[in-house]
Scaffold this active site. Sequence first.
Site, mmCIF file in Angstrom:
data_model
loop_
_atom_site.group_PDB
_atom_site.id
_atom_site.type_symbol
_atom_site.label_atom_id
_atom_site.label_comp_id
_atom_site.label_asym_id
_atom_site.label_seq_id
_atom_site.Cartn_x
_atom_site.Cartn_y
_atom_site.Cartn_z
ATOM 1 N N GLU A 1 -31.457 -31.282 14.184
ATOM 2 C CA GLU A 1 -32.795 -31.211 14.669
ATOM 3 C C GLU A 1 -33.333 -32.218 15.613
ATOM 4 O O GLU A 1 -33.720 -32.061 16.758
ATOM 5 C CB GLU A 1 -33.879 -31.155 13.514
ATOM 6 C CG GLU A 1 -33.712 -30.023 12.510
ATOM 7 C CD GLU A 1 -34.636 -29.819 11.337
ATOM 8 O OE1 GLU A 1 -34.535 -29.067 10.627
ATOM 9 O OE2 GLU A 1 -34.936 -31.103 10.981
ATOM 10 N N GLY B 1 -35.629 -23.839 8.466
ATOM 11 C CA GLY B 1 -36.367 -23.942 7.331
ATOM 12 C C GLY B 1 -37.271 -22.835 7.362
ATOM 13 O O GLY B 1 -37.224 -21.767 7.913
#
Length: 220
Positions: A103, A29
């Site tokens: 993740e 991100g």
Amino acid sequence: MTQDELKKAAAIAALDYVENGMIVGVGTGSTVNHFIDGLAGIKGRIAGAVSSSEASARRLQAHGIPVLDLNDITDLPVYVDGADEIDGGFCMIKGGGGALTREKIVAAVARRFICICDASKKVACLGRFPLPVEIIPMARAYVERELVRIGGRPELREGFVTDNGNLIVDVHGLMITSPRALETELNQIVGVVTNGLFARRGADVLLLATLAGVERQVAN
């Protein structure tokens, strides 16, 4: 300070948790991109990184940081990642970038999860940000019906395929008062790979960037 400057401040603060010779778990991100760029400045001190996405792996490699296979390591001291929302109990919604499954895997392996974000991501109750759910393509319609049944409004993320070859539906309209219970319930729907609630494995440390500086908060 702009929001991007706040993100960068949180990311740079996370470098304090990187020790000599360490393998570092790296999330995905815009905030993590700042962390990767900062990590490049100390790359000679670390053994390498484990990445939660192909995008982060490419950025790490562009900086000359070795990207290691999670299956080839036995210990991951720290994982640094952002959040789309985080509550007072350090439960999170993640997956806005679509990397939620990897993740969650890297976070599960790591001994310590450092969450980096700006103050806008801290909330009293999760759910204003749509909850990402990764699904097997053939199960899309069935999973969407099940998500409606529990009160959500699922919306297919058009034109997006995860690194695992799956689809993402973003679920609107959920006020998540029991994140651990909902995480488990959603993962029991046949066809769901995982969902973006990080409640059973939440953050250990929150580095929250505010206009007054970066606050360090530790989970109880």
